[in-house]
Design an enzyme around this catalytic site. Sequence first.
Site, PDB file in Angstrom:
ATOM      1  N   ASP A   1      39.522 103.279  23.204  1.00  0.00           N
ATOM      2  CA  ASP A   1      40.349 102.848  22.058  1.00  0.00           C
ATOM      3  C   ASP A   1      40.117 101.381  21.705  1.00  0.00           C
ATOM      4  O   ASP A   1      40.098 101.003  20.533  1.00  0.00           O
ATOM      5  CB  ASP A   1      41.850 102.953  22.398  1.00  0.00           C
ATOM      6  CG  ASP A   1      42.276 104.394  22.499  1.00  0.00           C
ATOM      7  OD1 ASP A   1      41.409 105.262  22.312  1.00  0.00           O
ATOM      8  OD2 ASP A   1      43.474 104.626  22.759  1.00  0.00           O
TER       9      ASP A   1
ATOM     10  N   LYS B   1      43.521  81.360  25.771  1.00  0.00           N
ATOM     11  CA  LYS B   1      42.743  81.284  24.525  1.00  0.00           C
ATOM     12  C   LYS B   1      43.555  81.737  23.313  1.00  0.00           C
ATOM     13  O   LYS B   1      43.309  81.295  22.193  1.00  0.00           O
ATOM     14  CB  LYS B   1      41.457  82.105  24.654  1.00  0.00           C
ATOM     15  CG  LYS B   1      40.478  81.510  25.667  1.00  0.00           C
ATOM     16  CD  LYS B   1      39.190  82.284  25.738  1.00  0.00           C
ATOM     17  CE  LYS B   1      38.277  81.701  26.808  1.00  0.00           C
ATOM     18  NZ  LYS B   1      36.971  82.349  26.865  1.00  0.00           N
TER      19      LYS B   1
ATOM     20  N   SER C   1      36.803  76.727  37.815  1.00  0.00           N
ATOM     21  CA  SER C   1      35.998  76.340  36.650  1.00  0.00           C
ATOM     22  C   SER C   1      34.884  75.360  37.048  1.00  0.00           C
ATOM     23  O   SER C   1      35.100  74.420  37.817  1.00  0.00           O
ATOM     24  CB  SER C   1      36.892  75.679  35.593  1.00  0.00           C
ATOM     25  OG  SER C   1      36.079  75.153  34.573  1.00  0.00           O
TER      26      SER C   1
ATOM     27  N   THR D   1      40.713  78.183  28.889  1.00  0.00           N
ATOM     28  CA  THR D   1      40.182  79.414  29.452  1.00  0.00           C
ATOM     29  C   THR D   1      41.340  80.349  29.758  1.00  0.00           C
ATOM     30  O   THR D   1      42.490  80.097  29.361  1.00  0.00           O
ATOM     31  CB  THR D   1      39.267  79.093  30.669  1.00  0.00           C
ATOM     32  OG1 THR D   1      38.651  80.304  31.086  1.00  0.00           O
ATOM     33  CG2 THR D   1      40.008  78.472  31.843  1.00  0.00           C
TER      34      THR D   1
ATOM     35  N   GLY E   1      37.305  93.657  26.575  1.00  0.00           N
ATOM     36  CA  GLY E   1      37.968  92.475  27.107  1.00  0.00           C
ATOM     37  C   GLY E   1      37.734  91.270  26.207  1.00  0.00           C
ATOM     38  O   GLY E   1      37.148  91.389  25.127  1.00  0.00           O
TER      39      GLY E   1
HETATM   40  P1  NAP Z   1      38.691  90.852  30.672  1.00  0.00           P
HETATM   41  O1  NAP Z   1      39.305  90.331  29.412  1.00  0.00           O
HETATM   42  O2  NAP Z   1      39.555  91.136  31.843  1.00  0.00           O
HETATM   43  O3  NAP Z   1      37.862  92.181  30.271  1.00  0.00           O
HETATM   44  C1  NAP Z   1      37.303  92.999  31.186  1.00  0.00           C
HETATM   45  C2  NAP Z   1      36.478  94.104  30.494  1.00  0.00           C
HETATM   46  O4  NAP Z   1      35.798  94.799  31.514  1.00  0.00           O
HETATM   47  C3  NAP Z   1      37.315  95.117  29.753  1.00  0.00           C
HETATM   48  O5  NAP Z   1      36.557  95.635  28.703  1.00  0.00           O
HETATM   49  C4  NAP Z   1      37.566  96.167  30.827  1.00  0.00           C
HETATM   50  O6  NAP Z   1      37.732  97.496  30.320  1.00  0.00           O
HETATM   51  C5  NAP Z   1      36.260  96.136  31.577  1.00  0.00           C
HETATM   52  N1  NAP Z   1      36.468  96.527  32.978  1.00  0.00           N
HETATM   53  C6  NAP Z   1      37.155  95.850  33.925  1.00  0.00           C
HETATM   54  N2  NAP Z   1      37.098  96.524  35.099  1.00  0.00           N
HETATM   55  C7  NAP Z   1      36.376  97.647  34.860  1.00  0.00           C
HETATM   56  C8  NAP Z   1      35.986  98.755  35.667  1.00  0.00           C
HETATM   57  N3  NAP Z   1      36.315  98.833  36.949  1.00  0.00           N
HETATM   58  N4  NAP Z   1      35.255  99.743  35.091  1.00  0.00           N
HETATM   59  C9  NAP Z   1      34.898  99.668  33.788  1.00  0.00           C
HETATM   60  N5  NAP Z   1      35.256  98.645  32.975  1.00  0.00           N
HETATM   61  C10 NAP Z   1      35.977  97.647  33.506  1.00  0.00           C
HETATM   62  O7  NAP Z   1      37.603  89.849  31.220  1.00  0.00           O
HETATM   63  P2  NAP Z   1      36.691  88.855  30.375  1.00  0.00           P
HETATM   64  O8  NAP Z   1      37.331  87.534  30.293  1.00  0.00           O
HETATM   65  O9  NAP Z   1      36.308  89.536  29.124  1.00  0.00           O
HETATM   66  O10 NAP Z   1      35.445  88.667  31.345  1.00  0.00           O
HETATM   67  C11 NAP Z   1      34.555  89.731  31.608  1.00  0.00           C
HETATM   68  C12 NAP Z   1      33.364  89.231  32.420  1.00  0.00           C
HETATM   69  O11 NAP Z   1      32.601  88.292  31.649  1.00  0.00           O
HETATM   70  C13 NAP Z   1      33.744  88.502  33.706  1.00  0.00           C
HETATM   71  O12 NAP Z   1      32.836  88.857  34.700  1.00  0.00           O
HETATM   72  C14 NAP Z   1      33.592  87.047  33.355  1.00  0.00           C
HETATM   73  O13 NAP Z   1      33.292  86.247  34.472  1.00  0.00           O
HETATM   74  C15 NAP Z   1      32.407  87.095  32.394  1.00  0.00           C
HETATM   75  N6  NAP Z   1      32.382  85.968  31.449  1.00  0.00           N
HETATM   76  C16 NAP Z   1      31.302  85.148  31.479  1.00  0.00           C
HETATM   77  C17 NAP Z   1      31.218  84.093  30.590  1.00  0.00           C
HETATM   78  C18 NAP Z   1      30.020  83.187  30.622  1.00  0.00           C
HETATM   79  O14 NAP Z   1      30.061  82.111  30.016  1.00  0.00           O
HETATM   80  N7  NAP Z   1      28.951  83.575  31.261  1.00  0.00           N
HETATM   81  C19 NAP Z   1      32.247  83.856  29.660  1.00  0.00           C
HETATM   82  C20 NAP Z   1      33.348  84.729  29.664  1.00  0.00           C
HETATM   83  C21 NAP Z   1      33.402  85.777  30.573  1.00  0.00           C
HETATM   84  P3  NAP Z   1      39.170  98.058  29.846  1.00  0.00           P
HETATM   85  O15 NAP Z   1      39.330  97.611  28.430  1.00  0.00           O
HETATM   86  O16 NAP Z   1      39.053  99.510  30.000  1.00  0.00           O
HETATM   87  O17 NAP Z   1      40.203  97.441  30.768  1.00  0.00           O
END
Ligand code: NAP
Length: 313
Positions: free
Chosen positions: A180, A90, A39, A86, A154
Site C-alpha cells: 500500500d 525530518k 551520526s 535526521t 520508508g
Molecule cells: P524506514 O523509514 O524505517 O523504512 C524502512 C523501509 O524498509 C520500509 O519500506 C520498510 O517496509 C522496509 N523494511 C523494513 N524492514 C523490513 C523487512 N524485514 N522486510 C522487508 N522490508 C522491510 O527507514 P529509512 O530511514 O527509510 O532507512 C532505510 C535504510 O536506508 C536504512 O538502512 C538506512 O540506514 C539507509 N539510509 C541510508 C542513507 C545514506 O545516506 N546512505 C540515507 C538514508 C537512509 P514497510 O513499509 O513494509 O515497513
Amino acid sequence: MNEKSPAYELKHLKEWIEKSPPNDPLAVLSVFGDPVKHSLSPQMHNPALKICGINGEYIKIRVPEENFTEALGLIRELGFHGTNCTIPLKFAALNACDHIDKAAQRMGAVNTISFENDKIIGSNSDGPGLVRAIREEFSIDIRDLRVMILGAGGGAGRAVAIQCAMEKVERLVLVNRTKDKAEKIASEIEPDFLDDNIHRDSSRLKVSEWSNTELANEIGNIDLIINASPIGMNSSDPDLIPQNILEPHHLVYDMIYSPSKTKLIRDAKSIGARTANGLSMLLHQGAISFETWFNQEAPIDAMKKGLDEAIQK
Ligand code: NAP
C-alpha cells in the site's frame, strides 16, 4: 564505529547562550536527531569547515521531537548557519520552515535547514545526493536508467522514488513489504511519468509484489537496483533478493554503508555486477547541504577522507 564525537543536549545550548560571547561561536552547524550518537556527519563536515577556514564546529545534538522548535530557536540565537535533521525529525523540520524547496515539499521531509536573514529555509539533499552518488559510482546519470527500489515505503525509499520521478528515469519499479505504501507513492508520482509526450507510457511506473516470481519477472527490464530497506544491516537478515535472479549487467546500489559489503553487494559482485554502498550518498547529501549553507563548492575530498576515517573506527 564512531562514538568519538559527543552528542550534545538542549541544556548545553542553553548554557552556551548564557556563557559564550556570540562573536566567538563554539559551533556553527549541527545535526538534530533522536537518537543521534551514531551520526557520522561531524566527521564529514568538520574537515570541510577547517579546510574552508570557517570558524566553529559541526556538532550532534539530541533533540526530542517535542523540543524541535525550541532547539531551532536556540541554535539561531547562537548564530548557527543551520542544521541537518535526521530521524525522526525530518517531518517536524518541514513544518518549522518559512520556505521549503520543491524536492523537500514533494518528499514531505526536510534534512537541511539554513537561516537566511530572518527566514528559516528547508531543503532535502537525500535524493539529489543519491543522484550524484550514482553518477560518481557508475559514471551514468540515473535519468538514463531503469530503476528498481526495494523498500520503497520508508523515508529513504520515498525520497529516492520522488527524486527518480523528478529526474524522469526511464522506468521505475517500486517494491515494498507493505505494498500500500509503495502504491501511495506511485499515485503521487504518476503524473511525472505521463507528462512527457515522447515517452508517454504508463508501464514506465510500476508497483511490484515482493515475491521471488514477481521480482524475477521485472528484473530483466531493470538496470539499477537500489536497496532502501535496512535488510542487510545484520548478518542474520534474510536475502533481499535471490542471487540467481541478479544479472551481470545490473548496477546494485545498497543505501546501507555499515557493513560496507552487505549480502546483496557480495551476491551481486560474485556474478560480475557493479556495486556500491550508501557511503557515497551520505557524502554527497552532506556536500549539497554544505553548498546550501555556504554557497560555495564543498571540499569533497576532505569530506570523503573524514568519512572514510570515521567508518574505519
Ligand atoms: P524506514 O523509514 O524505517 O523504512 C524502512 C523501509 O524498509 C520500509 O519500506 C520498510 O517496509 C522496509 N523494511 C523494513 N524492514 C523490513 C523487512 N524485514 N522486510 C522487508 N522490508 C522491510 O527507514 P529509512 O530511514 O527509510 O532507512 C532505510 C535504510 O536506508 C536504512 O538502512 C538506512 O540506514 C539507509 N539510509 C541510508 C542513507 C545514506 O545516506 N546512505 C540515507 C538514508 C537512509 P514497510 O513499509 O513494509 O515497513
